[in-house]
Design an enzyme around this catalytic site. Structure first.
Site, PDB file in Angstrom:
ATOM      1  N   TYR A   1       0.786  -1.230   0.000  1.00 38.51           N
ATOM      2  CA  TYR A   1       0.000   0.000   0.000  1.00 38.51           C
ATOM      3  C   TYR A   1       0.827   1.294   0.000  1.00 38.51           C
ATOM      4  O   TYR A   1       0.727   2.100  -0.916  1.00 38.51           O
ATOM      5  CB  TYR A   1      -0.954   0.002   1.207  1.00 38.51           C
ATOM      6  CG  TYR A   1      -1.976  -1.102   1.134  1.00 38.51           C
ATOM      7  CD1 TYR A   1      -2.968  -1.097   0.157  1.00 38.51           C
ATOM      8  CD2 TYR A   1      -1.935  -2.165   2.018  1.00 38.51           C
ATOM      9  CE1 TYR A   1      -3.893  -2.116   0.063  1.00 38.51           C
ATOM     10  CE2 TYR A   1      -2.860  -3.196   1.941  1.00 38.51           C
ATOM     11  CZ  TYR A   1      -3.834  -3.168   0.957  1.00 38.51           C
ATOM     12  OH  TYR A   1      -4.739  -4.185   0.870  1.00 38.51           O
TER      13      TYR A   1
ATOM     14  N   PRO B   1     -11.298  -0.763  -2.029  1.00 39.45           N
ATOM     15  CA  PRO B   1     -12.470  -1.581  -2.367  1.00 39.45           C
ATOM     16  C   PRO B   1     -13.741  -0.923  -1.838  1.00 39.45           C
ATOM     17  O   PRO B   1     -13.690   0.041  -1.063  1.00 39.45           O
ATOM     18  CB  PRO B   1     -12.193  -2.890  -1.626  1.00 39.45           C
ATOM     19  CG  PRO B   1     -11.438  -2.460  -0.404  1.00 39.45           C
ATOM     20  CD  PRO B   1     -10.631  -1.243  -0.804  1.00 39.45           C
TER      21      PRO B   1
ATOM     22  N   HIS C   1      -7.735   0.822   2.127  1.00 36.49           N
ATOM     23  CA  HIS C   1      -7.493  -0.589   2.434  1.00 36.49           C
ATOM     24  C   HIS C   1      -6.305  -0.845   3.363  1.00 36.49           C
ATOM     25  O   HIS C   1      -6.174  -1.929   3.935  1.00 36.49           O
ATOM     26  CB  HIS C   1      -7.260  -1.342   1.107  1.00 36.49           C
ATOM     27  CG  HIS C   1      -7.641  -2.776   1.123  1.00 36.49           C
ATOM     28  ND1 HIS C   1      -7.817  -3.506   2.275  1.00 36.49           N
ATOM     29  CD2 HIS C   1      -7.871  -3.649   0.113  1.00 36.49           C
ATOM     30  CE1 HIS C   1      -8.144  -4.748   1.969  1.00 36.49           C
ATOM     31  NE2 HIS C   1      -8.180  -4.866   0.672  1.00 36.49           N
TER      32      HIS C   1
END
Length: 622
Positions: A90, A103, A329
Site C-alpha cells: 500500500y 475496495p 485498504h
C-alpha cells in the site's frame, strides 16, 4: 527447518496470546517458488531462473545471509513481515486510491421515496456506527475464530481497532498510516459529512452525551440546507484526494500554507469516518453501475468530489438509493470490513429507527462547514485532479454478474471446497479467454499470528493448468475433485505462515536495508512476472445481501471478487478499457460457460460412479 514459536507470545500489540508469524525455511520457499513459476515461463526463462535461484540458495550464499538477518528480525519484532508488507502492498504505491486500491461494499438498493428518507437512513446508519464504535472502545467485540481448515483458532483482532482511528497521510515517496492512539490527543467525537462536495463537522457527542437518532437527523437536515446555499459554495477540495499519491502530497503541502486549510485538514484527518450524502446521478441503477459509483463516485461531474479517499471508512448514502461503503485498504482486510458492515446492516434491520420516540436535544449547535482558502495554484491542481479522475471513470470496465445455476451447496455436495472450485473456474475462464495461465493473487488470512494480515495462495498451479487445458482441448478430465486437495495444500501453506510471497518480500527488503546490491533473484524476469498479478482474486462471503468490488491491480489485468451463496454466486469482474487484452463482459461470458461445464463434468463423474456401484451391487446379488 522453519522457525516456529513453541510458546504463544503475550505481546498485546498484535493480539494477546497469539504466536508470532513463523519464518519458512529458505530451501522450502525457493523450491515452492520454482514449482509455482515453471508452467508460467518459457523453457529458456525457467532454465535461467533455476540457475539464479540455485545460486541464491547455495550454502554460504546471499540467501543464507539474508535468511539469518530475517531470523534476527523475527526475534525482535511482533511480526517480522508486517512493515515490509504494508509498505510494499500500500504505502509505497503511488497510484490513485479510487479503483486502483480502495475496495467498496455495495449495500442492497434502497427505495427512498423522498429526500428525507435518505437522511433517515443516514441517521440510522450513523447510530449503528456509534454503537459499533462503543463496542470497539470497550474492547467488547467478541474474538474471531478461524473457520474451515484449522477451525477454532483465535484470530488477531487489531485490524478492527483501526477502522475508525486511522488515516492514510500522503507522502512524496511513501504514505504514512497514522494511528490516533496518542494519550495526548482526545478521542475524536465528530464525523465529517460530505454533501454537494462540501464538508461539514457533525459532532456526535455534545455536552458529554451521544446524539440520538432524532438529533442526528436534525443535524443532517441542517447540513443539506447549508450545502444548498450557492453563495457559500466552495471548490470541491475532495477531488485532490482522488489523485495519484505523490500529486496529492504536493497539493496538500500547498493547502497547508494557509491556517484555515490546516484547521480543515485536521478536522477531516481526526474524524471517526465520513458520511457522503450523494446526489442522484440520473444513471440506470443496476449492480454494475452501483459498484462503479461506489468506487469512484462517477467523476467530478457527479459525486467524485464528495469523498475524502484517505479516510478508512466512507459511508455513501445516495439520494437514488445507491448506498455502500468505500474503504482505504491499508489499515484492515476485507473480512474486517464485512464483519463491520454486516453488524451495521443487521443493526438497521433489527433495531427499528428511534426517530419517532426519541426526544431531541433543544437548540443543538449547528454543524460547522469546513472552510478552504484556494489560491489560483490550488484551482489549477483541482482541475488536473478532476481530469485524471474522469479518465479513471472512463477506463473502468465493471461487470457484476450473479450466477444463478447453482451455488456453494452444489459444490459441497461434490465434496469440494467452494473456494478451490471457484478458483479453478477462474483459471479456466482466463485460459479460455487468453490461451495461457498467468500469475494469480488470492489473499489468504494470516490473522492466526500477531499482527497478521495476508499472504498469497498462488492458485495458478500446474495442476490447475493441466485441468483447464484438458477442458479446453476437449480431453475431458476424469474429475475436478482431484484439484481440491492440491488447492488445499497451497491454501494451508499460506494460512499457516508458510507461503512464499511474504518470505521473498522479506528477503528482498532486508537486502535493501543492508544496502546490498539487489540480489539477482529479484531482478530476474521470472520474479517480475510472478508479481505482475494479472488475476487479482478474493473471496468475500457475506451473510447479508451485499457484495464487495474492486479494480484490477495491473493495467492488463482483472479484478475478480466473488461471494458464494447457497444457491448462487456473485462475481464482480473489473478490467480497464484502455487495455486491448481485457474485456470484463467477455470474461464473464467465459466464466458462466466454464461453471456450467464444470457442473456437467461433476454430474457425469457422479453418474459414472453411481453406475459402477450399481454394477458391483448387481454382481453381488447374482
Amino acid at each position: 527447518m522453519p522457525v516456529l514459536d513453541r510458546e504463544p507470545s503475550r505481546d498485546s500489540g498484535g493480539g494477546e496470546g497469539l504466536p508470532k508469524l513463523p519464518l519458512p525455511a529458505l530451501k522450502d520457499t525457493l523450491d515452492t517458488y520454482l514449482r509455482c513459476m515453471k508452467h508460467l515461463l518459457t523453457e529458456e526463462q525457467f532454465s535461467k531462473t533455476q540457475n539464479i535461484v540455485r545460486q541464491f540458495g547455495a550454502p554460504g550464499g546471499v540467501g543464507e545471509l539474508l535468511q539469518g538477518k530475517l531470523m534476527e528480525r523475527r526475534e525482535n519484532e511482533a511480526n517480522w513481515v508486517y512493515d515490509y508488507w504494508l509498505n510494499d502492498m500500500y504505502l509505497n504505491n503511488r497510484l490513485a486510491l479510487p479503483v486502483n486500491s480502495s475496495p467498496a461494499m455495495v449495500f442492497p438498493q434502497q427505495n427512498f421515496r423522498a429526500p428525507i428518507d435518505s437522511l433517515r437512513f443516514a441517521a440510522h446508519l450513523i447510530s449503528g456506527v456509534l454503537e459499533y464504535k462503543s463496542l470497539l472502545d470497550a474492547r467488547a467485540l467478541p474474538v474471531d475464530f478461524a473457520r474451515g481448515q484449522l477451525a477454532g483458532t483465535p484470530l488477531c483482532m487489531e485490524q478492527y481497532y483501526r477502522l475508525f482511528t486511522s488515516y492514510r497521510l500522503p507522502g512524496p515517496e511513501r504514505d504514512t498510516l497514522v494511528a490516533q492512539e496518542s494519550s495526548v490527543m482526545p478521542e475524536p467525537e465528530h464525523i465529517i459529512v460530505a454533501c454537494k462536495n462540501q464538508f461539514f463537522v457533525l459532532d456526535v457527542v455534545i455536552n458529554f452525551r451521544r446524539l440520538n437518532e432524532r438529533d442526528l437527523l436534525t443535524q443532517l437536515e441542517k447540513i443539506v440546507k447549508m450545502a444548498d446555499s450557492e453563495e457559500e459554495r466552495l471548490p470541491p477540495i475532495g477531488l485532490l484526494t482522488s489523485d495519484g499519491r505523490t500529486q496529492w502530497a504536493e497539493s496538500r503541502s500547498v493547502l497547508m500554507r494557509e491556517s484555515t486549510n490546516r484547521d480543515s485538514l485536521d478536522m477531516i484527518e481526526r474524524c471517526l469516518c465520513l458520511v457522503c450524502l450523494d446526489d442522484a446521478t440520473g444513471a440506470e441503477i443496476n449492480d454494475s453501475m452501483r459498484a462503479m459509483l461506489m468506487l469512484h463516485g462517477g467523476g467530478a461531474a457527479k459525486n467524485g468530489g464528495n469523498r475524502w479517499y484517505d479516510k478508512p471508512m466512507q459511508f455513501v448514502v445516495g439520494a437514488d438509493g445507491c448506498c455502500g461503503v468505500v474503504c482505504e485498504h491499508s489499515p484492515f482486510e476485507g473480512i474486517v470490513l464485512v464483519q463491520c458492515t454486516e453488524y451495521l446492516l443487521k443493526y438497521m434491520v433489527g433495531s427499528p429507527s428511534k426517530l419517532v420516540r426519541a426526544a431531541s436535544v433543544s437548540e443543538l449547535p449547528a454543524p460547522r462547514r469546513l472552510r478552504w482558502k484556494c489560491s489560483p495554484e490550488i484551482h489549477k491542481l483541482l482541475s488536473a485532479s478532476a481530469d485524471k479522475l474522469q479518465r479513471l471513470v472512463r477506463n473502468l470496465d465493471m461487470n457484476v454478474y450473479k450466477f444463478h445455476n447453482y451455488g456453494k451447496d452444489f459444490i459441497k455436495k461434490q465434496k469440494m471446497s467452494p473456494d478451490a472450485y471457484i478458483q479453478v473456474a477462474l483459471q479456466l475462464t482466463y485460459y479460455r479467454c487468453h490461451g495461457r495461465a498467468v500469475s494469480t493473487y488470492e489473499s489468504a488470512s494470516i490473522r492466526r499470528f500477531q499482527e497478521g494480515r495476508v499472504d498469497n495462495i498462488r492458485s495458478a498451479t500446474p495442476e490447475a493448468l493441466a485441468f483447464v487445458r484438458a477442458m479446453t482441448d476437449g480431453k475431458i478430465p476424469t474429475s475436478v475433485r482431484s484439484l481440491n486437495g492440491l488447492s488445499a495444500s497451497y491454501f494451508y501453506l499460506a494460512i499457516t505462515g508458510m507461503g512464499i510471497d511474504n518470505h521473498l518480500l522479506g528477503l528482498r527488503e532486508i537486502a535493501h536495508e543492508m544496502k546490498m546490491e539487489k540480489p539477482e533473484v529479484f531482478k530476474d524476469e521470472a520474479y517480475l512476472i510472478s508479481n505482475h498479478f494479472i488475476l487479482s482474486t478474493s473471496q468475500v462471503p457475506t451473510t447479508v445481501e451485499m457484495f464487495c468490488c474492486y479494480g484490477p491491480v495491473v493495467p492488463d489485468g482483472y479484478g475478480a471478487c466473488y461471494n458464494p451463496q447457497s444457491d448462487h454466486i456473485v462475481f464482480c469482474v473489473s478490467s480497464f478499457r484502455e487495455s486491448s487484452h481485457t474485456c470484463s463482459a467477455e470474461f464473464v461470458k467465459c466464466l458462466m460457460q466454464g461453471l456450467l461445464d464444470m457442473r456437467d463434468l461433476c454430474q457425469k463423474c457422479s453418474n459414472s460412479t453411481e453406475h459402477r456401484k450399481e454394477i458391483c451391487q448387481n454382481g453381488d446379488r447374482e
